[in-house]
Design an enzyme around this catalytic site. Structure first.
Site, PDB file in Angstrom:
ATOM      1  CG  HIS A  63      40.890  39.166  35.965  1.00  0.00           C
ATOM      2  ND1 HIS A  63      41.136  39.582  34.681  1.00  0.00           N
ATOM      3  CD2 HIS A  63      42.028  38.552  36.385  1.00  0.00           C
ATOM      4  CE1 HIS A  63      42.366  39.254  34.338  1.00  0.00           C
ATOM      5  NE2 HIS A  63      42.925  38.622  35.352  1.00  0.00           N
ATOM      6  CD  GLU A  65      36.855  42.855  34.811  1.00  0.00           C
ATOM      7  OE1 GLU A  65      37.315  43.663  34.017  1.00  0.00           O
ATOM      8  OE2 GLU A  65      37.583  42.203  35.566  1.00  0.00           O
ATOM      9  CB  CYS A  93      41.459  41.219  30.189  1.00  0.00           C
ATOM     10  SG  CYS A  93      40.772  39.800  31.104  1.00  0.00           S
ATOM     11  CB  CYS A  96      36.894  40.003  32.067  1.00  0.00           C
ATOM     12  SG  CYS A  96      37.948  39.573  33.485  1.00  0.00           S
TER      13      CYS A  96
END
Length: 165
Positions: A63, A65, A93, A96
């Site tokens: 992801h 992040e 999420c 993260c």
């Protein structure tokens, strides 16, 4: 807080850094990744920029992040990012958010909320959970319309592509 920006105009730092994150999100979308971008800022300097690369890297943890945190840790030379702020186009999420807490980011600024699986107050708030060892300051909704529109367009195209097949 307003500061004087380029060409002497006042500008909002949050919007400025979120624009950078949005440019990263556009790169993700162009690569057929979910269009989410993230930047990490320390002392007014962008030290990390990333976008989702789950499909490209064949890695569920890639992801925006997560990739930005790894870059920032390398830039700082430490896993502690206490003096750093994360700007991300969509509410993080749970995965993260967990990494954000562990890396001890000072602040998280996100664009659009994620009411189904957001972990900065959408579904749960891991970033400010008193049971955890660290809490971040959280600001949501910065350029949220632009961030949400980018995601809606992306998933609209994906739905159109699958209905044609």
């Amino acid at each position: 807080m307003d500061v004087t920006g380029i060409q002497g105009r006042d500008w909002q730092p949050d919007a400025f850094y979120m624009q950078t994150a949005l440019r990263c999100a556009h790169k993700a979308g162009a690569a057929e990744e979910v269009p989410i971008g993230a930047v990490i800022v320390r002392d007014g300097v962008v030290i990390a920029k990333a976008w989702n690369q789950v499909e490209m890297l064949k890695d569920a943890t890639a992801h925006a992040e997560m990739l930005a945190i790894t870059q920032a840790e390398a830039a700082v030379g430490d896993w502690r990012l206490n003096e750093c702020d994360l700007y991300v186009t969509k509410e993080p999420c749970p995965m993260c958010a967990g990494a954000i807490v562990l890396a001890r980011l000072r602040r998280v600024v996100f664009g659009c909320p994620d009411v189904k699986s957001g972990a900065a107050g959408g579904w749960i708030n891991l970033l400010q959970n008193p049971a955890l060892n660290h809490r971040c300051e959280v600001t949501g909704g910065v350029l949220g319309e632009e961030s949400g529109a980018l995601l809606r367009q992306f998933f609209g195209r994906k739905r159109s592509d699958t209905s044609v097949s």
